[in-house]
Design an enzyme around this catalytic site. Structure first.
Site, short mmCIF file in Angstrom:
data_model
loop_
_atom_site.label_atom_id
_atom_site.label_comp_id
_atom_site.label_asym_id
_atom_site.label_seq_id
_atom_site.Cartn_x
_atom_site.Cartn_y
_atom_site.Cartn_z
N HIS A 1 0.71 -1.05 0.09
CA HIS A 1 0.04 0.11 -0.09
C HIS A 1 0.95 1.37 -0.02
O HIS A 1 0.67 2.19 -0.82
CB HIS A 1 -0.81 -0.15 1.22
N HIS B 1 0.77 -3.12 9.15
CA HIS B 1 2.60 -3.39 8.99
C HIS B 1 3.16 -2.58 10.23
O HIS B 1 2.70 -1.90 11.11
CB HIS B 1 2.99 -2.79 7.62
#
Length: 213
Positions: free
Chosen positions: A106, A165
């Protein structure tokens, strides 16, 4: 899901924008004929093919690294050997959790898309389309759509930074996205054998300086 197809949204909005603005710029500013203007459009549109290749290669690389560094944890089956599940897909098919180094796709893709849009829309500062009101409506509609899309990408980068993350995974994904932008628009696209920069073929920083003068 919207982020997973981020490149598709960016691609299909930039495609008509680059085509229309490049053709108009080639005709009105450089006085190219129809044939040369079309060739210039095709050359500039190849930047989207480059972006597609970068997206594909990087996402495949991220998946490979995650598979290479990961192990599968299955609830209630802790004694089962990890080597039975060589990939993330196999692990998920057996209701497991894959723990690997997951570079943030992303952060990579959203940063690259946002920077690419900023580079491409800068061409409007030197483009005059006052003679054709219909064309102006089309270009302005695409421009505002791209601006709105960029705002979404920036917002989603913020959401990723807050909720997904590890820090190292997000930082590495962002650095790869910045490197992809810099390697194309600040290095390769300055060369003759390349898709080239948005007309009139000067870097964004140089455009701002010349327009301010």
């Amino acid at each position: 899901y919207f982020v997973k197809v981020a490149w598709a949204w960016t691609f299909w909005l930039l495609l008509p924008f680059i085509a229309v603005t490049t053709y108009q710029f080639a005709k009105s500013k450089f006085f190219y004929g129809p044939t040369k203007s079309v060739l210039m459009v095709l050359q500039r549109l190849s930047a989207l093919l480059v972006g597609t290749a970068i997206w594909y290669v990087c996402t495949r690389l991220f998946m490979y690294i995650e598979n290479l560094t990961g192990v599968c944890s299955i609830s209630g089956k802790l004694s089962e050997p990890h080597q039975l599940y060589a990939t993330k897909q196999e692990c998920h098919q057996n209701n497991g959790i894959w723990n690997g180094f997951d570079i943030s796709g992303h952060c990579f893709l959203l940063s690259y898309c946002a920077l690419m849009i900023v580079e491409e829309v800068a061409v409007l500062e030197g483009l005059s389309i006052h003679q054709n009101s219909k064309l102006r409506v089309v270009v302005n509609g695409l421009f505002f759509s791209l601006c709105f899309l960029t705002m979404i990408w920036v917002f989603m980068i913020l959401c990723t930074a807050l909720y997904f993350h590890d820090f190292s995974q997000k930082l590495l994904g962002l650095l790869i996205g910045l490197s992809a932008w810099y390697g194309t628009y600040r290095f390769w696209y300055l060369k003759p054998l390349s898709p080239g920069l948005p007309l009139p073929n000067t870097p964004l920083s140089s455009k701002k300086y010349s327009y301010s003068r």
